[in-house]
Design a protein around this motif. Structure first.
Motif, PDB file in Angstrom:
ATOM      1  N   ASN A  16       1.741  -4.537  17.249  1.00 38.53           N
ATOM      2  CA  ASN A  16       2.633  -3.524  16.681  1.00 38.53           C
ATOM      3  C   ASN A  16       3.938  -4.206  16.286  1.00 38.53           C
ATOM      4  O   ASN A  16       3.980  -5.431  16.161  1.00 38.53           O
ATOM      5  N   GLN A  17       4.987  -3.434  16.102  1.00 39.12           N
ATOM      6  CA  GLN A  17       6.239  -4.027  15.632  1.00 39.12           C
ATOM      7  C   GLN A  17       6.833  -5.044  16.599  1.00 39.12           C
ATOM      8  O   GLN A  17       7.593  -5.927  16.192  1.00 39.12           O
ATOM      9  N   TYR A  26       9.505  -6.448  10.276  1.00 41.94           N
ATOM     10  CA  TYR A  26       9.881  -5.600  11.417  1.00 41.94           C
ATOM     11  C   TYR A  26      10.487  -4.284  10.928  1.00 41.94           C
ATOM     12  O   TYR A  26      10.148  -3.206  11.416  1.00 41.94           O
ATOM     13  N   ALA A  29       7.823  -2.085   9.411  1.00 42.82           N
ATOM     14  CA  ALA A  29       6.981  -1.474  10.447  1.00 42.82           C
ATOM     15  C   ALA A  29       7.710  -0.333  11.157  1.00 42.82           C
ATOM     16  O   ALA A  29       7.169   0.770  11.314  1.00 42.82           O
ATOM     17  N   THR A  30       8.945  -0.567  11.573  1.00 48.21           N
ATOM     18  CA  THR A  30       9.666   0.432  12.364  1.00 48.21           C
ATOM     19  C   THR A  30      10.169   1.602  11.522  1.00 48.21           C
ATOM     20  O   THR A  30      10.156   2.752  11.966  1.00 48.21           O
TER      21      THR A  30
END
Length: 259
Positions: A16-17, A26, A29-30
């Motif tokens: 995941n991130q 990053y 993703a977030t």
């Protein structure tokens, strides 16, 4: 079996991130992939797809690409196409967030189908100008009417074979597209041909998204080839989509992220 095996490999490799050390990836993703905001437009996206799922109208479909792995008959219902070949609600919402996040001004979509992805992209950033190409005239005619009903005006529909369109002398070779969504021919040779042909229309911040990169052995091989191309710097594998970036300011790096 190929997809199952590849998915197991993906689960073992993906993160995941928190496993991402690139600030650019990053933030993507977030702020986009994992954005849990319930946008009002989600209701419109859901309503459009539900309407297709309830539509039992039958049309004759001409498959110019790899075709469907489930639907083998030329006559298909809209509901059947939406269920088995259309963009899922989860992916449509992600496309919406992607356009909201990047604010793509000029988008090219290879493979309109019933317009679920096109519809989501158009809502994500209404200032976008979207060119979407569909090779089957009957499918395109149906989708054009749906968009007229929705009063969507930032989409230009093109009915043509992808190869014919890419051969056109009118295709502007200057940097043009901010996003190109490849979702119309799941064959290795065709995918690589489209990729190479459209490289001349991009700029440093352009994004390519390839649908179903684990559709078959051939598509997976095409994805591996694309990742190694010298113009490609960053890629993100989300299993069902492959993201490609050309940012010269970044070192070449490949990410595998669960979305």
């Amino acid at each position: 079996m190929h997809q199952t095996f590849q998915y197991i490999k993906f689960l073992l490799k993906s993160t995941n991130q928190h496993g991402v050390h690139s600030p650019f990836v990053y933030n993507l993703a977030t702020k986009c992939f994992y954005d849990r905001t319930v946008y009002k437009d989600y209701k419109t996206i859901t309503k459009y797809r539900k309407k297709l799922l309830k539509n039992n109208t039958k049309i004759l479909v001409t498959d110019l690409g790899a075709g469907s792995q489930i639907m083998k008959h030329q006559e298909r219902s809209i509901s059947q196409m939406s269920k088995h070949a259309g963009t899922t609600l989860k992916r449509a919402k992600l496309l919406y967030r992607l356009n909201r996040y990047f604010k793509f001004e000029h988008i090219l979509e290879l493979g309109t189908s019933l317009g679920v992805a096109t519809h989501a992209l158009s809502l994500g950033y209404p200032e976008s100008y979207i060119e979407t190409i569909e090779g089957c005239p009957t499918v395109s005619k149906f989708t054009i009417q749906q968009f007229k009903n929705q009063k969507i005006k930032n989409v230009s529909f093109i009915v043509d074979d992808f190869n014919n369109y890419l051969k056109q002398e009118t295709l502007n070779p200057k940097p043009r597209y901010d996003l190109i969504f490849f979702d119309g021919n799941h064959q290795k040779e065709a995918t690589l041909h489209y990729f190479e042909s459209l490289l001349k229309t991009i700029h440093n911040d352009s994004v390519f998204i390839f649908d179903d990169i684990y559709w078959s052995n051939g598509m997976t091989e095409a994805w591996k080839t694309i990742k190694q191309h010298p113009k490609v710097t960053v890629t993100i594998d989300t299993f069902y989509w492959g993201f490609v970036f050309f940012r010269k300011e970044q070192a070449k790096e490949h990410f595998t992220i669960r979305v």
